[in-house]
Scaffold this active site. Structure first.
Site, PDB file in Angstrom:
ATOM      1  CE  LYS A  86      -3.805   2.119   2.639  1.00 57.95           C
ATOM      2  NZ  LYS A  86      -4.654   1.990   3.847  1.00 57.95           N
ATOM      3  CB  SER A 127      -7.990   3.840   2.897  1.00 57.49           C
ATOM      4  OG  SER A 127      -7.149   3.148   3.805  1.00 57.49           O
ATOM      5  CB  SER A 135      -8.312   0.964   5.714  1.00 58.23           C
ATOM      6  OG  SER A 135      -8.957   2.207   5.749  1.00 58.23           O
TER       7      SER A 135
END
Lengths: 95, 496
Positions: free
Chosen positions: B74, B149, B173
């Site tokens: 990420k 997210s 997330s």
């Protein structure tokens, strides 16, 4: 709780974020909706409840008071917007 | 579609090399990127060089379970030499001077970094729509969100681009995008994985974790990633654990015999989509068939978790994001009058609308006259929620329910209504407030073919237990092996 446009501009100043006058109304409406949701907390009875700041009840760990970092300012300053002589450059603060 | 476990075995047997796996991943990404926008950065040369190193290590007899497995991080985890944008204009060109601890650990375990995945700006969002680099899209239906997210990390696995990715989970997330994309994702206990080099959003909640197709893949990645790090003062010093050991034991007829599953009344009420409720009910039947028993439990304070979160997380964010001032790193406005104006304009230009909104909320709840009413109050209710969970775990071993109230919604459906967007995290936030582990596995799909996620929560440090429950469910079902329409035909044979 409903915010005024002055409240929004005061928050923006505190947060160091410029908000155009034209955008204030939309920001204000969305913040009002968020605080309407958050305000349900105000009616919960929390008398005597110890605030929980953190998921783990830990003491801050201590270490030997020894120098462990080396001087890497040149590496760290590579990504800075404006640098000269190892210093970060900003607009003049004192006339 | 191969899992990390299957690829690890294929590498061990020399049926495939790491270079071949990475070449395959790069080819898949090239095809998929215009459709799903799962990546922000891909570094083919570095990935191939690392793959050659992994193959050489294997030839020397120095390979572990993850040696040569392609992964992606990420884009909130710092990687020296590869830009770390946090999905923001503020850091669009930022190259970190050092690696995050979890990045180092996964590299040391032999994984090969292919690139950095798309995400909501500064991890603030549930849909990946707040990314400066455009939304990632759901491989099951590109008109829908992949969740957020960590949307790019989840989409990358659902689209069969890489077999494993990292994510971070501050309010759901990892679990929510895992549910939306039909894959497996785990948020471990707070403190198990170091936050060093994770660009901070809400420090008391931010938790690094992983995605894979199945629970075994997550266990292998998590074992490599977890570990004490003195540079994060909240990192826990615990003995190493083999979380995949129980998963590798052969299944018995009733592998979950003795397991008590808590079903919170609050997770099965109004507001849960009928298709989601039906899929969870069917999954519970499967878990009972594996030997588990279910018990009704109550978590009365959990209904306050969204407002608690939207005080605490923005408060911490407003403090953490004050570092972005256009002086030391990140975006600096082109025109300004003085220092204060430079701060204000740099931050106005560098941050997107949702990030600004949360900074303003956080600034307000921490400001003079409101601190006690909002911030301290939220911390007290956080304690009530934690007490609910502690009580519940006297009666059950794990807590199961839906990961999210609905399947993935269309892109744009909630962008003008932040509160509706926030309510998507109603079932996931509590595990961040308590710091306990939780995962999501696919357990069904809607009539439109969108995946539905089952959340399994455990008490602190019970990752091995919830992973084992997930694994036994996955041995009895095939939801985790299903791939979105068109994904198999878009890629070459033999890869992940």
């Amino acid at each position: 709780m409903a915010l005024t446009s002055d409240d929004v501009q005061r928050l923006a100043r505190l947060a160091r974020i410029e908000i155009d006058a034209g955008a204030t109304r939309d920001v204000q409406a969305k913040l009002d909706a968020i605080f309407a949701m958050i305000d349900e907390l105000l009616s919960i009875d929390t008398a005597g409840i110890v605030p929980m700041a953190h998921a783990q009840d830990l003491m801050l760990p201590l270490r030997e008071d020894a120098v462990t970092e080396t001087d890497r300012h040149a590496l760290y300053q590579q990504g800075a917007p404006s640098v000269a002589g190892g210093l970060y450059l900003v607009p003049k603060v004192i006339e | 579609m191969k899992t990390i476990g299957q690829l690890s075995e294929a590498l061990r047997l020399r049926e495939v090399s790491s270079v071949e796996l990475v070449q395959d991943a790069l080819a898949r990404i090239a095809v998929a990127q215009p459709r799903f926008n799962a990546f922000i950065t891909v570094d083919a040369d570095a990935a191939l060089a690392a793959a050659r190193d992994a193959d050489a290590a294997r030839a020397r007899g120095e390979a572990g379970a993850l040696t040569g497995i392609p992964i992606a991080h990420k884009d909130v985890l710092m990687t020296a030499g590869m830009r770390t944008t946090c999905g923001s204009r503020m850091l669009a060109e930022f190259v970190a001077p050092y690696d995050a601890h979890v990045v180092t650990r996964l590299r040391d375990a032999g994984t090969v970094l292919v690139g950095k995945t798309n995400m909501d700006e500064f991890a603030m969002g549930s849909s990946n729509e707040s990314s400066y680099f455009g939304p990632a899209r759901n491989p099951w239906n590109p008109a829908h969100i992949p969740g957020g997210s960590s949307g790019g990390s989840a989409a990358a696995i659902a689209a069969a681009l890489v077999p494993g990715t990292t994510g971070t989970d501050t309010g759901g997330s990892i679990r929510q995008p895992a549910a939306m994309c039909g894959i497996t994702g785990i948020k471990p206990t707070y403190g198990l994985c170091s936050r060093y080099g994770l660009v901070a959003f809400a420090s008391s909640l931010d938790t690094p974790g992983v995605f894979a197709r199945d629970a075994l893949g997550c266990a292998l990645l998590l074992d490599a990633m977890a570990g004490h790090d003195a540079r994060d003062s909240t990192s826990l010093d615990r003995p190493p654990e083999d979380r995949s050991r129980a998963l590798r034991e052969s299944a018995t007829a009733k592998p979950l015999a003795g397991l008590r599953i808590g079903l919170p009344r609050e997770y099965f009420g109004d507001g849960v989509d009928a298709a989601v409720a039906g899929a969870i009910d069917t999954a519970l039947g499967a878990l009972r068939a594996l030997g588990a028993t279910t018990v009704d439990i109550g978590l009365p304070a959990v209904k306050h978790s969204v407002p608690v979160y939207y005080v605490i997380a923005p408060a911490e964010a407003s403090s953490n994001l004050s570092r972005f001032d256009g002086v030391r790193y990140g975006h600096r406005a082109g025109h300004y009058t003085d220092l204060a104006d430079m701060y204000c304009r740099s931050r106005a230009e560098g941050f997107g609308a949702e990030v600004k909104r949360r900074i303003l909320v956080g600034t307000y709840v921490l400001s003079h006259g409101y601190y006690d009413a909002y911030y301290l109050k939220a911390q007290q209710v956080r304690r009530l929620i934690a007490q609910d969970f502690a009580r519940a775990y006297r009666d059950c071993d794990v807590i199961v329910g839906p990961t999210a109230p609905t399947a993935a919604f269309p892109i744009g459906a909630k962008t003008d209504d932040p509160v509706q967007m926030y309510l998507n995290d109603i079932f996931t936030i509590a595990a961040n407030l308590t710091g306990s582990p939780a995962l999501s596995i696919p357990c069904g799909c809607t009539a439109d073919g969108l995946p539905i996620g089952l959340q399994i929560q455990g008490n602190h440090f019970e990752e091995a237990r919830i992973l084992n429950v997930a694994h036994r469910f996955q041995q009895a079902t095939d939801w985790h092996l299903r791939t979105p329409p068109g994904v198999e035909s878009a890629v070459r044979k033999g890869g992940p």
